[in-house]
Design a protein around this motif. Structure first.
Motif, PDB file in Angstrom:
ATOM      1  N   ARG A 280      -0.966 -29.599 -21.276  1.00 34.89           N
ATOM      2  CA  ARG A 280      -1.076 -30.705 -22.226  1.00 34.89           C
ATOM      3  C   ARG A 280       0.100 -30.780 -23.185  1.00 34.89           C
ATOM      4  N   HIS A 281       0.645 -29.638 -23.572  1.00 37.81           N
ATOM      5  CA  HIS A 281       1.575 -29.621 -24.697  1.00 37.81           C
ATOM      6  C   HIS A 281       3.007 -29.216 -24.366  1.00 37.81           C
TER       7      HIS A 281
ATOM      8  N   ARG B 197       3.366 -43.641 -13.538  1.00 36.73           N
ATOM      9  CA  ARG B 197       3.900 -42.918 -14.694  1.00 36.73           C
ATOM     10  C   ARG B 197       5.222 -42.241 -14.350  1.00 36.73           C
TER      11      ARG B 197
ATOM     12  N   GLU C 234       7.950 -44.791 -14.676  1.00 34.16           N
ATOM     13  CA  GLU C 234       8.243 -45.025 -16.093  1.00 34.16           C
ATOM     14  C   GLU C 234       9.100 -43.900 -16.669  1.00 34.16           C
ATOM     15  N   ALA C 235       8.769 -42.657 -16.307  1.00 38.69           N
ATOM     16  CA  ALA C 235       9.538 -41.520 -16.809  1.00 38.69           C
ATOM     17  C   ALA C 235      10.974 -41.551 -16.295  1.00 38.69           C
TER      18      ALA C 235
ATOM     19  N   ARG D  74      12.919 -43.979 -18.150  1.00 43.05           N
ATOM     20  CA  ARG D  74      13.218 -43.463 -19.484  1.00 43.05           C
ATOM     21  C   ARG D  74      14.475 -42.598 -19.497  1.00 43.05           C
TER      22      ARG D  74
ATOM     23  N   LEU E 223       8.626 -34.594 -18.744  1.00 45.04           N
ATOM     24  CA  LEU E 223       8.157 -35.548 -19.747  1.00 45.04           C
ATOM     25  C   LEU E 223       6.961 -36.378 -19.295  1.00 45.04           C
ATOM     26  N   VAL E 224       6.700 -36.417 -17.987  1.00 45.01           N
ATOM     27  CA  VAL E 224       5.709 -37.363 -17.472  1.00 45.01           C
ATOM     28  C   VAL E 224       4.311 -37.082 -18.024  1.00 45.01           C
TER      29      VAL E 224
ATOM     30  N   GLU F 202       3.766 -36.229 -21.042  1.00 40.70           N
ATOM     31  CA  GLU F 202       3.850 -36.485 -22.477  1.00 40.70           C
ATOM     32  C   GLU F 202       3.563 -35.224 -23.290  1.00 40.70           C
TER      33      GLU F 202
ATOM     34  N   SER G  25       4.012 -32.087 -26.044  1.00 38.33           N
ATOM     35  CA  SER G  25       4.386 -32.034 -27.450  1.00 38.33           C
ATOM     36  C   SER G  25       5.790 -31.487 -27.628  1.00 38.33           C
TER      37      SER G  25
ATOM     38  N   THR H 105      13.439 -40.300 -30.173  1.00 40.35           N
ATOM     39  CA  THR H 105      12.221 -41.089 -29.970  1.00 40.35           C
ATOM     40  C   THR H 105      10.957 -40.274 -30.264  1.00 40.35           C
TER      41      THR H 105
ATOM     42  N   THR I 240      10.331 -36.719 -29.349  1.00 36.45           N
ATOM     43  CA  THR I 240      10.044 -35.512 -28.584  1.00 36.45           C
ATOM     44  C   THR I 240      10.651 -34.291 -29.272  1.00 36.45           C
TER      45      THR I 240
END
Length: 260
Positions: free
Chosen positions: A102-103, A140, A143-144, A147, A175-176, A178, A180, A209, A211
């Motif tokens: 998650r992080h 996703r 999108e990554a 980016r 990064l996909v 997301e 922390s 942005t 990150t």
């Protein structure tokens, strides 16, 4: 099914200032191995949300060990590690894996891309264990890749990409989900100077942005171009430009710019 993460510690006071909350906290962390090898010696370090910093030092200084500790890939021998307000030492392996997924995003010197899969599939693989449906994973991933400036290379396999492009695919994969914090271990070590400058420019842009980015490097030129430098030697922090601790460090404001 992976158990849910523990809730944030109830004894963490609410912030009353505008300073970002600590994202990573190491307190008196040691890491020892059989034979009297001490990789870390009482390291204390705080990284706040939105920071861009370098962990820098020569081979054997402890910087790779601290990456593994921050990334929850390894546990300390002693001391406290908190990631996103979670006490890592209190988590089971399953919950630790969930916290990591998650992080934390990882980027390594060698890209670790699957040779037979295109850029979209390589990035989508970063969501394999996140419970995301295949169609959503690919969306996703696209999108990554957009980016990181690779929207025109979506269907290309690693063999059709330059070294710098491969590293950008690896960054997109990190990064996909997301995360922390993005942990980049020698991200320019396998690249030529021009490609390395583009990758570092991308890390600056990602940080701008929102990150949080931590770059582990032995390259002092790379470290000196970042707002904060934490210098390691013999398992200890010898200087930290965020606290003024240790030797005098100079801020460098020139950031590599992407050309063309």
């Amino acid at each position: 099914m992976t158990p849910p993460l523990l809730p944030p510690a109830s004894n963490s006071p609410a912030s009353t200032s505008s300073a970002p909350a600590p994202l990573i906290e190491l307190r008196d962390v040691t890491k020892s191995y059989p034979g009297g090898v001490h990789a870390l010696r009482g390291v204390s370090l705080t990284v706040r949300a939105g920071e861009l910093l370098a962990v820098v030092g020569p081979s054997g200084s402890g910087k790779s060990t601290v990456l593994n500790i921050i990334g929850t890939l390894d546990r300390p021998t002693a001391g406290t590690v908190r990631v996103a307000r979670q006490d890592v030492g209190a988590l089971s392996d399953a919950r630790l894996s969930a916290l990591r997924a998650r992080h934390i995003g990882f980027v390594f010197q060698h890209f670790h891309l699957a040779a037979g899969r295109d850029a979209v599939d390589n990035v989508a693989d970063g969501l394999l264990y996140a419970g995301v449906a295949p169609k959503a994973r690919r969306a996703r991933a696209r999108e990554a890749l957009e980016r990181v400036g690779l929207g025109h290379r979506l269907g290309h396999s690693p063999g059709e990409l330059s070294g710098g492009e491969k590293q950008r695919v690896a960054i997109a994969r990190a990064l996909v989900g997301e995360p922390s914090v993005l942990l980049a271990d020698e991200p320019t070590g396998a690249l030529d100077t021009a490609s390395g400058a583009l990758v570092m420019a991308l890390l600056h842009e990602l940080n701008a942005t929102g990150t949080t980015v931590c770059v582990i490097t032995h390259d002092h030129d790379i470290a000196d171009a970042l707002p904060r430098r934490v210098r390691f030697r013999d398992g200890e922090i010898t200087a930290d430009s965020a606290t003024g601790r240790g030797s005098r460090l100079h801020d460098v404001t020139d950031v590599p710019r992407e050309s063309g």
